[in-house]
Design a protein around this motif. Structure first.
Motif, PDB file in Angstrom:
ATOM      1  N   ILE A   9       5.689  -8.929   9.718  1.00  0.00           N
ATOM      2  CA  ILE A   9       5.037  -8.174   8.645  1.00  0.00           C
ATOM      3  C   ILE A   9       5.901  -8.199   7.385  1.00  0.00           C
ATOM      4  N   GLU A  10       7.216  -8.044   7.555  1.00  0.00           N
ATOM      5  CA  GLU A  10       8.122  -8.049   6.414  1.00  0.00           C
ATOM      6  C   GLU A  10       8.061  -9.371   5.668  1.00  0.00           C
ATOM      7  N   GLU A  11       8.071 -10.475   6.420  1.00  0.00           N
ATOM      8  CA  GLU A  11       7.989 -11.789   5.790  1.00  0.00           C
ATOM      9  C   GLU A  11       6.654 -11.968   5.089  1.00  0.00           C
ATOM     10  N   HIS A  12       5.593 -11.468   5.719  1.00  0.00           N
ATOM     11  CA  HIS A  12       4.261 -11.532   5.113  1.00  0.00           C
ATOM     12  C   HIS A  12       4.259 -10.813   3.759  1.00  0.00           C
ATOM     13  N   HIS A  13       4.825  -9.598   3.727  1.00  0.00           N
ATOM     14  CA  HIS A  13       4.849  -8.835   2.481  1.00  0.00           C
ATOM     15  C   HIS A  13       5.660  -9.555   1.405  1.00  0.00           C
ATOM     16  N   GLU A  14       6.768 -10.166   1.796  1.00  0.00           N
ATOM     17  CA  GLU A  14       7.583 -10.890   0.822  1.00  0.00           C
ATOM     18  C   GLU A  14       6.798 -12.057   0.234  1.00  0.00           C
ATOM     19  N   LEU A  20       2.112 -12.570  -5.970  1.00  0.00           N
ATOM     20  CA  LEU A  20       1.739 -11.661  -7.055  1.00  0.00           C
ATOM     21  C   LEU A  20       2.589 -11.912  -8.298  1.00  0.00           C
ATOM     22  N   ALA A  21       3.874 -12.145  -8.086  1.00  0.00           N
ATOM     23  CA  ALA A  21       4.756 -12.425  -9.219  1.00  0.00           C
ATOM     24  C   ALA A  21       4.341 -13.705  -9.925  1.00  0.00           C
ATOM     25  N   GLU A  22       4.038 -14.742  -9.151  1.00  0.00           N
ATOM     26  CA  GLU A  22       3.639 -16.015  -9.744  1.00  0.00           C
ATOM     27  C   GLU A  22       2.279 -15.890 -10.431  1.00  0.00           C
ATOM     28  N   ALA A  23       1.370 -15.166  -9.819  1.00  0.00           N
ATOM     29  CA  ALA A  23       0.049 -14.969 -10.429  1.00  0.00           C
ATOM     30  C   ALA A  23       0.168 -14.244 -11.763  1.00  0.00           C
ATOM     31  N   THR A  51      -7.081  -5.392  -1.121  1.00  0.00           N
ATOM     32  CA  THR A  51      -5.771  -5.662  -0.529  1.00  0.00           C
ATOM     33  C   THR A  51      -4.672  -5.459  -1.563  1.00  0.00           C
ATOM     34  N   LEU A  52      -4.931  -5.848  -2.809  1.00  0.00           N
ATOM     35  CA  LEU A  52      -3.945  -5.675  -3.866  1.00  0.00           C
ATOM     36  C   LEU A  52      -3.588  -4.199  -4.034  1.00  0.00           C
ATOM     37  N   TYR A  53      -4.563  -3.322  -3.852  1.00  0.00           N
ATOM     38  CA  TYR A  53      -4.295  -1.896  -4.027  1.00  0.00           C
ATOM     39  C   TYR A  53      -3.390  -1.347  -2.913  1.00  0.00           C
ATOM     40  N   ASN A  54      -3.185  -2.103  -1.854  1.00  0.00           N
ATOM     41  CA  ASN A  54      -2.198  -1.702  -0.848  1.00  0.00           C
ATOM     42  C   ASN A  54      -0.771  -1.891  -1.371  1.00  0.00           C
ATOM     43  N   TYR A  55      -0.621  -2.722  -2.418  1.00  0.00           N
ATOM     44  CA  TYR A  55       0.695  -3.009  -2.980  1.00  0.00           C
ATOM     45  C   TYR A  55       0.974  -2.207  -4.250  1.00  0.00           C
ATOM     46  N   ALA A  56      -0.053  -1.862  -4.984  1.00  0.00           N
ATOM     47  CA  ALA A  56       0.129  -1.068  -6.205  1.00  0.00           C
ATOM     48  C   ALA A  56      -1.193  -0.405  -6.559  1.00  0.00           C
ATOM     49  N   ARG A  57      -1.098   0.836  -7.038  1.00  0.00           N
ATOM     50  CA  ARG A  57      -2.320   1.588  -7.323  1.00  0.00           C
ATOM     51  C   ARG A  57      -2.999   1.140  -8.615  1.00  0.00           C
ATOM     52  N   ASP A  58      -2.222   0.552  -9.539  1.00  0.00           N
ATOM     53  CA  ASP A  58      -2.789   0.085 -10.795  1.00  0.00           C
ATOM     54  C   ASP A  58      -1.862  -0.963 -11.400  1.00  0.00           C
ATOM     55  N   LYS A  59      -2.246  -1.494 -12.545  1.00  0.00           N
ATOM     56  CA  LYS A  59      -1.474  -2.577 -13.161  1.00  0.00           C
ATOM     57  C   LYS A  59      -0.082  -2.112 -13.556  1.00  0.00           C
ATOM     58  N   ARG A  60       0.030  -0.901 -14.063  1.00  0.00           N
ATOM     59  CA  ARG A  60       1.339  -0.391 -14.479  1.00  0.00           C
ATOM     60  C   ARG A  60       2.291  -0.309 -13.284  1.00  0.00           C
ATOM     61  N   ALA A  61       1.803   0.205 -12.166  1.00  0.00           N
ATOM     62  CA  ALA A  61       2.639   0.306 -10.967  1.00  0.00           C
ATOM     63  C   ALA A  61       3.016  -1.084 -10.452  1.00  0.00           C
ATOM     64  N   LEU A  62       2.096  -2.024 -10.564  1.00  0.00           N
ATOM     65  CA  LEU A  62       2.379  -3.385 -10.108  1.00  0.00           C
ATOM     66  C   LEU A  62       3.454  -4.029 -10.978  1.00  0.00           C
ATOM     67  N   VAL A  63       3.344  -3.861 -12.297  1.00  0.00           N
ATOM     68  CA  VAL A  63       4.345  -4.418 -13.214  1.00  0.00           C
ATOM     69  C   VAL A  63       5.722  -3.824 -12.922  1.00  0.00           C
ATOM     70  N   LEU A  64       5.771  -2.523 -12.685  1.00  0.00           N
ATOM     71  CA  LEU A  64       7.051  -1.875 -12.376  1.00  0.00           C
ATOM     72  C   LEU A  64       7.642  -2.438 -11.095  1.00  0.00           C
ATOM     73  N   ALA A  65       6.827  -2.567 -10.057  1.00  0.00           N
ATOM     74  CA  ALA A  65       7.314  -3.080  -8.776  1.00  0.00           C
ATOM     75  C   ALA A  65       7.805  -4.519  -8.912  1.00  0.00           C
ATOM     76  N   LEU A  66       7.049  -5.335  -9.627  1.00  0.00           N
ATOM     77  CA  LEU A  66       7.442  -6.732  -9.811  1.00  0.00           C
ATOM     78  C   LEU A  66       8.721  -6.835 -10.633  1.00  0.00           C
ATOM     79  N   THR A  67       8.847  -5.995 -11.651  1.00  0.00           N
ATOM     80  CA  THR A  67      10.044  -6.020 -12.491  1.00  0.00           C
ATOM     81  C   THR A  67      11.269  -5.582 -11.704  1.00  0.00           C
ATOM     82  N   GLU A  68      11.110  -4.562 -10.875  1.00  0.00           N
ATOM     83  CA  GLU A  68      12.226  -4.099 -10.045  1.00  0.00           C
ATOM     84  C   GLU A  68      12.706  -5.213  -9.119  1.00  0.00           C
ATOM     85  N   ARG A  69      11.774  -5.921  -8.527  1.00  0.00           N
ATOM     86  CA  ARG A  69      12.130  -7.002  -7.608  1.00  0.00           C
ATOM     87  C   ARG A  69      12.785  -8.160  -8.354  1.00  0.00           C
ATOM     88  N   ALA A  70      12.218  -8.505  -9.521  1.00  0.00           N
ATOM     89  CA  ALA A  70      12.744  -9.635 -10.283  1.00  0.00           C
ATOM     90  C   ALA A  70      14.120  -9.344 -10.862  1.00  0.00           C
TER      91      ALA A  70
END
Length: 211
Positions: A9-14, A20-23, A51-70
């Motif tokens: 599951i962890e590898e799947h999420h990664e 998502l980052a590439e998209a 399915t995307l909403y399982n990773y972030a509730r909205d675009k702002r939350a998604l951008v924050l999560a992606l930025t933190e990871r990057a």
């Protein structure tokens, strides 16, 4: 139930986060940030929108999560440089500047520094919740160390000075984002600006000797 990719599951999420980052990166190259919605990102990443909403509730939350990871590799690199307490503060500052200026050339970080990235940057929280806050703290620590050792002048409000210098760094990073061939010249100029702002003044040295 969505098909699980990867050995766990962890590898799947990664793998999904990487998609998502590439998209998001691809979409930002094609259109303005404000015109992108969660549906566009899900479609480009090959995900169902729910399915995307399982990773972030909205675009702002998604951008924050992606930025933190990057930003994690950059944060870790800056922290490692700052922690080299045996090295002169000026030397550490020069290396930190180069590390930050390399960020626009990183595929994951690049969108943060491309022309028109203002709305994207505006989505990030201020203060301690900002993914780049740890970098600011490390730079402040190096400046304070340099002051304590007598390498840098006593600038008074360290936080304010670093905040102002961060604006110059941001401008340099955006320039590299527009023109990667300007990297060497921009790093050189950024180092000159930052270190000149921190350098001890001759009159300050005379005053210290006479006291």
């Amino acid at each position: 139930m969505p098909r699980i990719r990867g050995a766990s599951i962890e590898e799947h999420h990664e793998m999904v986060w990487a998609d998502l980052a590439e998209a998001t990166r691809q979409l930002l190259l094609e259109r303005d940030y404000d015109s992108i919605n969660m549906g566009h990102i899900a479609a480009r990443a090959g995900l169902a929108r729910n399915t995307l909403y399982n990773y972030a509730r909205d675009k702002r939350a998604l951008v924050l999560a992606l930025t933190e990871r990057a930003s994690r590799p950059l944060v870790e690199r800056v922290a490692a440089i700052a922690a080299r307490s045996a090295d002169p503060a000026a030397e550490r500052m020069r290396e930190i500047i180069e590390a930050i200026m390399e960020a626009p050339m990183d595929q994951a970080m690049g969108p943060m520094f491309r022309p028109g990235s203002g709305p994207l940057v505006a989505e990030l929280p201020k203060g301690q919740d900002n993914p780049f806050h740890a970098i600011v703290v490390e730079v402040e620590n190096v400046v304070r160390d340099g002051i304590a050792r007598g390498e840098f002048r006593d600038i008074g409000d360290v936080h304010l000075t670093v905040e102002l210098l961060s604006g110059a760094m941001r401008a340099g990073a955006e320039r590299i984002g527009r023109d990667p061939s300007a990297f060497a010249a921009t790093v050189r100029a950024a180092r000159e600006i930052v270190l000149a702002s921190l350098a001890r003044h001759p009159d300050q040295d005379r005053s210290a000797r006479s006291s």
